[in-house]
Design a protein around this motif. Sequence first.
Motif: not given
Length: 119
Positions: A94-99
Amino acid sequence: MLIMCVKAFLVGGAICVIGQLLIDLTKMTPARILVTFVCLGVVLGALGVYDKLIDFAGAGATIPLTGFGSALAKGVRESVAKDGFMGVFTGAFTAMAGGVTVAVISGLITAFVTKPKDK
């Protein structure tokens, strides 16, 4: 703002110097060094130490791979607080999905635009 840029430059540069020293002075492969940096970021992020470095240096601490590891640890910590034990498995994604999405799409575009050459 100038002070923050200098801090970011110094901290980010120091992290890069450590990586270069590991390449020059050890027999570690670049891949192992990258994994070491991510794992170090996870450990320092889990202990809350890396958050202080981010507060001090901003992008100088968040952009290198240690910042990626710290963001993973922060995502897990927040997800565990919200969802309990299942947060251990979902927090990092969830925390790094965008990156991760940006990295995959950039790699895909680069693969379509360039011609690969065998070495």
